[in-house]
Design a protein around this motif. Structure first.
Motif, PDB file in Angstrom:
ATOM      1  N   THR A  46      40.485  36.770  31.161  1.00  0.00           N
ATOM      2  CA  THR A  46      40.609  36.138  32.479  1.00  0.00           C
ATOM      3  C   THR A  46      39.305  35.454  32.866  1.00  0.00           C
ATOM      4  O   THR A  46      39.299  34.312  33.350  1.00  0.00           O
TER       5      THR A  46
ATOM      6  N   ARG B  25      38.858  32.181  31.011  1.00  0.00           N
ATOM      7  CA  ARG B  25      39.624  31.081  31.599  1.00  0.00           C
ATOM      8  C   ARG B  25      38.962  30.552  32.874  1.00  0.00           C
ATOM      9  O   ARG B  25      38.839  29.342  33.072  1.00  0.00           O
ATOM     10  N   LEU B  26      38.545  31.457  33.739  1.00  0.00           N
ATOM     11  CA  LEU B  26      37.998  31.048  35.027  1.00  0.00           C
ATOM     12  C   LEU B  26      36.651  30.349  34.897  1.00  0.00           C
ATOM     13  O   LEU B  26      36.303  29.491  35.711  1.00  0.00           O
TER      14      LEU B  26
ATOM     15  N   GLU C 253      43.271  33.694  40.232  1.00  0.00           N
ATOM     16  CA  GLU C 253      44.183  32.900  39.415  1.00  0.00           C
ATOM     17  C   GLU C 253      45.483  32.605  40.159  1.00  0.00           C
ATOM     18  O   GLU C 253      46.063  31.524  40.001  1.00  0.00           O
ATOM     19  N   THR C 254      45.940  33.555  40.953  1.00  0.00           N
ATOM     20  CA  THR C 254      47.175  33.337  41.714  1.00  0.00           C
ATOM     21  C   THR C 254      46.991  32.218  42.743  1.00  0.00           C
ATOM     22  O   THR C 254      47.860  31.343  42.898  1.00  0.00           O
ATOM     23  N   GLU C 255      45.865  32.240  43.438  1.00  0.00           N
ATOM     24  CA  GLU C 255      45.583  31.172  44.397  1.00  0.00           C
ATOM     25  C   GLU C 255      45.316  29.856  43.678  1.00  0.00           C
ATOM     26  O   GLU C 255      45.658  28.782  44.189  1.00  0.00           O
ATOM     27  N   GLY C 256      44.728  29.940  42.489  1.00  0.00           N
ATOM     28  CA  GLY C 256      44.347  28.753  41.729  1.00  0.00           C
ATOM     29  C   GLY C 256      42.870  28.482  41.901  1.00  0.00           C
ATOM     30  O   GLY C 256      42.392  28.372  43.036  1.00  0.00           O
ATOM     31  N   LYS C 257      42.128  28.396  40.795  1.00  0.00           N
ATOM     32  CA  LYS C 257      40.680  28.284  40.931  1.00  0.00           C
ATOM     33  C   LYS C 257      40.256  27.006  41.649  1.00  0.00           C
ATOM     34  O   LYS C 257      39.259  27.006  42.383  1.00  0.00           O
ATOM     35  N   GLU C 258      41.033  25.915  41.493  1.00  0.00           N
ATOM     36  CA  GLU C 258      40.690  24.688  42.220  1.00  0.00           C
ATOM     37  C   GLU C 258      40.873  24.884  43.722  1.00  0.00           C
ATOM     38  O   GLU C 258      40.058  24.412  44.532  1.00  0.00           O
ATOM     39  N   ALA C 259      41.940  25.598  44.103  1.00  0.00           N
ATOM     40  CA  ALA C 259      42.173  25.867  45.516  1.00  0.00           C
ATOM     41  C   ALA C 259      41.089  26.777  46.092  1.00  0.00           C
ATOM     42  O   ALA C 259      40.658  26.605  47.242  1.00  0.00           O
TER      43      ALA C 259
END
Length: 378
Positions: free
Chosen positions: A44, A47-48, A270-276
């Motif tokens: 994880t 990825r982040l 990850e659920t929220e989205g790293k860009e968000a």
């Protein structure tokens, strides 16, 4: 009800606290179950952070990875180039000196970011074996070397060209970046920036437990680590080659509950989205700065483009009250925020708006309390 807007450790969510409280077994005996969690968390993080190498997840507070990285790659007499525009940058220089390294500092005004070209010129001149840099200096609220920070548009050039210069202009130099206070809250591509040792911990933007010390490690860094063979609690060497297909051994009993809690925190990102998540931090930081100025507070960072999206540093209005008095009265009003350290102590205080605290309504509430306390001394 206490409102905590500190620069870390940040407030854990209910889901993270629940994961932290779940009963687990012995990581020394139930190794397959423990390492299943460990490798899921490592993947994880990869990825982040946009990183393809291995990540050491050590047991201990974030400072452990700072000492561990230096101890694992430095020998007495090595030339270390330390980029300094804040307290933690100074700290790296001090630690390296204690290790009998030849320390050269590239200094910059603490209210501004470092110019990458100045750092690159020093790299060419001194051929260091290690370059250390703090990505976000939380005591001053400065993102230390970003020439351009436009997170609202998704454009950011942190660490621009420094890793490449180390590869081109040094014999075997390594690039060490402390991104404890910025990771997951800004655009960061560890592979592209050629960071050999990247330091981070879960208690900041992740809003995880203050119990793990993490390090991204490239193969170039592993070669140096194997060469030095440093053995200590903070050593990176025992994690070399750790994989699902290797013998599952660690040098100490690991903090399995902290691994579980950090998994929950990383999953939330990850659920929220790293860009968000990055956009949320940028928006809240901008709101904090604008609202602080509207209320008559003075920003410490003089160049907004260099301001951190995770922490805002403000000047204590010492003409009205001291920090000691201000801190006490803020607590009486239910607000806890951060002071500063060293030469900034008593002159600067900090609002942490990272992780669960990257919330506009919380920032507004905190600033309103600060304004009331200051107004009572006018």
């Amino acid at each position: 009800m206490v409102l905590r807007m500190v620069p870390g450790p940040t407030s854990m969510s209910a889901a993270v606290r629940q994961a932290y409280a779940e009963e687990v077994g012995s990581p020394d005996v139930e190794t397959e179950e423990f390492f299943s969690d460990y490798f899921v968390l490592e993947a994880t993080f990869q990825r982040l952070l946009n990183f393809s190498g291995s990540i050491v997840i050590g047991s201990g507070e974030g400072m452990v990875c700072l000492w561990g990285a230096l101890n694992s790659v430095l020998s007495p007499g090595d030339t270390v180039l330390c980029v300094v525009n804040g307290i933690f940058g100074e700290g790296f220089a001090g630690m390296a000196k204690d290790m009998k390294a030849n320390v050269i500092c590239v200094h910059s005004d603490w209210t501004q970011g470092i110019d990458p070209n100045t750092v690159i010129a020093a790299i060419k001149e001194h051929n260091p074996r290690l370059v250390t840099l703090v990505h976000c200096e939380t005591p001053s609220g400065v993102k230390s070397i970003e020439a351009l920070l436009m997170l609202e548009l998704g454009i950011v050039n942190p660490l621009d060209g420094i890793g490449k210069a180390i590869r081109e202009y040094t014999t075997d130099g390594l690039f060490l970046v402390d991104f404890v206070s910025s990771s997951f809250g800004v655009v960061l591509n560890v592979d592209e920036e050629l960071i050999d040792l990247g330091l981070f911990a879960p208690q900041k933007v992740l809003s995880g437990p203050c119990a793990l010390a993490c390090t991204t490690v490239t193969e170039r860094a592993w070669e140096r680590i194997r060469e030095l063979k440093y053995q200590g609690y903070d050593a990176l060497l025992p994690f070399d080659g750790l994989s699902p297909s290797s013998p599952l051994l660690l040098p100490y009993t690991h903090n399995w509950p902290a691994i579980r809690a950090t998994m929950a925190a990383a999953n939330a990102i990850e659920t929220e989205g790293k860009e968000a998540v990055i956009a949320r931090h940028a928006a809240v930081a901008q709101f904090c700065r604008e609202e602080a100025v509207r209320l008559g507070l003075e920003l410490y960072c003089q160049i907004i483009e260099h301001a951190s999206p995770t922490v805002t540093a403000l000047k204590v209005p010492t003409d009205k009250l001291s920090w000691e008095v201000m801190e006490k009265e803020l607590k009486a009003e239910g607000l806890i925020c951060g002071g500063s350290y060293g030469s900034l102590y008593g002159n600067v205080f900090r609002i942490g708006h990272m992780g669960t605290q990257a919330n506009g309504s919380l920032v507004k509430e905190a600033l309103d309390i600060i304004a009331r306390v200051i107004a009572s001394h006018t």
